[in-house]
Design a protein around this motif. Structure first.
Motif, PDB file in Angstrom:
ATOM      1  N   LEU A  32       0.715  -1.358   0.152  1.00 22.13           N
ATOM      2  CA  LEU A  32       0.091  -0.161  -0.058  1.00 22.13           C
ATOM      3  C   LEU A  32       0.871   1.199   0.004  1.00 22.13           C
ATOM      4  CD1 LEU A  32      -2.923   1.162   0.100  1.00 22.13           C
ATOM      5  CD2 LEU A  32      -2.579   1.108   2.621  1.00 22.13           C
ATOM      6  N   PHE A  33       1.993   1.335   0.763  1.00 21.78           N
ATOM      7  CA  PHE A  33       2.774   2.399   0.823  1.00 21.78           C
ATOM      8  C   PHE A  33       3.672   2.657  -0.431  1.00 21.78           C
ATOM      9  CE2 PHE A  33       6.526   4.781   2.091  1.00 21.78           C
ATOM     10  CZ  PHE A  33       6.086   5.845   2.628  1.00 21.78           C
ATOM     11  N   PRO A 108      -2.180   7.348   4.353  1.00 18.81           N
ATOM     12  CA  PRO A 108      -2.877   8.494   4.227  1.00 18.81           C
ATOM     13  C   PRO A 108      -2.244  10.083   4.117  1.00 18.81           C
ATOM     14  CG  PRO A 108      -3.705   6.862   5.775  1.00 18.81           C
ATOM     15  CD  PRO A 108      -2.560   6.466   5.615  1.00 18.81           C
ATOM     16  N   ILE A 109      -1.497  10.161   5.032  1.00 22.36           N
ATOM     17  CA  ILE A 109      -0.747  11.390   5.287  1.00 22.36           C
ATOM     18  C   ILE A 109      -0.022  11.638   3.913  1.00 22.36           C
ATOM     19  CG2 ILE A 109       1.133  12.655   6.317  1.00 22.36           C
ATOM     20  CD1 ILE A 109       0.428  10.951   8.909  1.00 22.36           C
ATOM     21  N   ALA A 115      -1.933  14.835  -3.080  1.00 23.14           N
ATOM     22  CA  ALA A 115      -3.187  15.326  -3.563  1.00 23.14           C
ATOM     23  C   ALA A 115      -3.410  16.893  -3.474  1.00 23.14           C
ATOM     24  CB  ALA A 115      -4.492  14.542  -2.875  1.00 23.14           C
ATOM     25  N   THR A 116      -2.934  17.468  -2.184  1.00 22.11           N
ATOM     26  CA  THR A 116      -3.090  18.821  -1.860  1.00 22.11           C
ATOM     27  C   THR A 116      -1.761  19.701  -2.324  1.00 22.11           C
ATOM     28  OG1 THR A 116      -2.069  18.517   0.204  1.00 22.11           O
ATOM     29  CG2 THR A 116      -4.553  18.499  -0.051  1.00 22.11           C
ATOM     30  N   VAL A 125       9.832  14.413   0.767  1.00 26.65           N
ATOM     31  CA  VAL A 125      10.584  14.441   1.951  1.00 26.65           C
ATOM     32  C   VAL A 125       9.877  13.579   3.044  1.00 26.65           C
ATOM     33  CG1 VAL A 125      11.268  15.987   3.892  1.00 26.65           C
ATOM     34  CG2 VAL A 125      11.468  16.854   1.518  1.00 26.65           C
ATOM     35  N   LEU A 126       8.520  13.544   2.839  1.00 27.94           N
ATOM     36  CA  LEU A 126       7.760  13.059   3.833  1.00 27.94           C
ATOM     37  C   LEU A 126       8.026  11.254   3.489  1.00 27.94           C
ATOM     38  CD1 LEU A 126       4.485  14.854   3.999  1.00 27.94           C
ATOM     39  CD2 LEU A 126       6.204  14.620   6.033  1.00 27.94           C
ATOM     40  N   ALA A 127       8.094  10.673   2.389  1.00 29.19           N
ATOM     41  CA  ALA A 127       8.265   9.578   2.103  1.00 29.19           C
ATOM     42  C   ALA A 127       9.524   9.132   2.580  1.00 29.19           C
ATOM     43  CB  ALA A 127       8.016   9.386   0.536  1.00 29.19           C
ATOM     44  N   PHE A 128      10.363   9.918   2.600  1.00 23.02           N
ATOM     45  CA  PHE A 128      12.001   9.268   2.850  1.00 23.02           C
ATOM     46  C   PHE A 128      11.809   9.377   4.489  1.00 23.02           C
ATOM     47  CE2 PHE A 128      16.118  10.790   4.621  1.00 23.02           C
ATOM     48  CZ  PHE A 128      16.712   9.536   4.048  1.00 23.02           C
ATOM     49  N   LEU A 129      11.189  10.259   5.138  1.00 23.78           N
ATOM     50  CA  LEU A 129      11.158  10.402   6.480  1.00 23.78           C
ATOM     51  C   LEU A 129      10.220   9.128   6.912  1.00 23.78           C
ATOM     52  CD1 LEU A 129      11.671  11.992   9.184  1.00 23.78           C
ATOM     53  CD2 LEU A 129       9.480  13.054   8.855  1.00 23.78           C
ATOM     54  N   PHE A 130       9.155   8.953   6.485  1.00 25.61           N
ATOM     55  CA  PHE A 130       8.281   7.997   7.009  1.00 25.61           C
ATOM     56  C   PHE A 130       9.020   6.701   6.707  1.00 25.61           C
ATOM     57  CE2 PHE A 130       4.343  10.400   5.857  1.00 25.61           C
ATOM     58  CZ  PHE A 130       4.412  10.969   6.980  1.00 25.61           C
TER      59      PHE A 130
END
Length: 181
Positions: A32-33, A108-109, A115-116, A125-130
């Protein structure tokens, strides 16, 4: 007439297979990720590439564990003779479960920011952090599972294993074409 079972014959405990649910959660969460990651990175609609990323990310995760676990076990077996390969495999299964849960919970984040803010680099950046936090959490879950089995992996060996696993994951992801740029 007394009843006999395989458990009572020979005094051995009954054979039980480990639960496949943690493995399924790990595979599903990372798939899913991977799907969401492709959306966040490419800023495009649904395509076949999304499905390839959904299959590639779980494969990369399993491959990185398959490459790192024997190296850890060989070096570690000399220090902890009471811990067998099955202990390490079960701990890795729990760690993979944690990885899948962490990645699925952040999907979801990632989708929200994709999307936004489609033109922004915040999604990458968020994908790398997560992903980094999920890898850290999975190694921590691995160590905790081993501690529940009576073994310890602390200090420098824990840090070295985390670095080895992270570098192996990054190399496998790069080789599979999973890139954040």
């Amino acid at each position: 007439m007394p009843s006999f079972s395989l458990a009572t014959l020979g005094g051995a405990p009954p054979l039980t297979l480990p639960s496949m649910r943690p493995l399924a959660v790990g595979l599903g969460g990372s798939a899913l990720f991977g799907f969401a990651l492709r959306t966040a990175v490419s800023h495009e609609g649904l395509s076949v590439t999304h499905l390839s990323w959904a299959f590639a990310l779980p494969a990369v995760s399993v491959l990185s564990w398959a490459l790192c676990l024997p190296a850890l076990y060989i070096l570690w077996a000399t220090r902890h003779p009471n811990v067998g390969a099955s202990h390490c495999v079960l701990a890795a299964r729990d760690a993979f479960h944690t990885l899948g849960l962490c990645l699925a919970s952040t999907t979801p984040i990632l989708w929200f920011f994709a999307a936004t803010a489609p033109g922004s680099q915040i999604s990458s950046v968020l994908a790398f952090l997560f992903t980094s936090l999920a890898l850290f959490s999975s190694v921590h879950a691995f160590v905790q599972a081993l501690q529940h089995q009576g073994a310890s992996l602390s200090g420098f060996p824990r840090l070295a294993f985390f670095c080895l696993h992270t570098i192996t994951f990054a190399q496998c992801a790069h080789g599979a074409g999973l890139s954040l740029s």
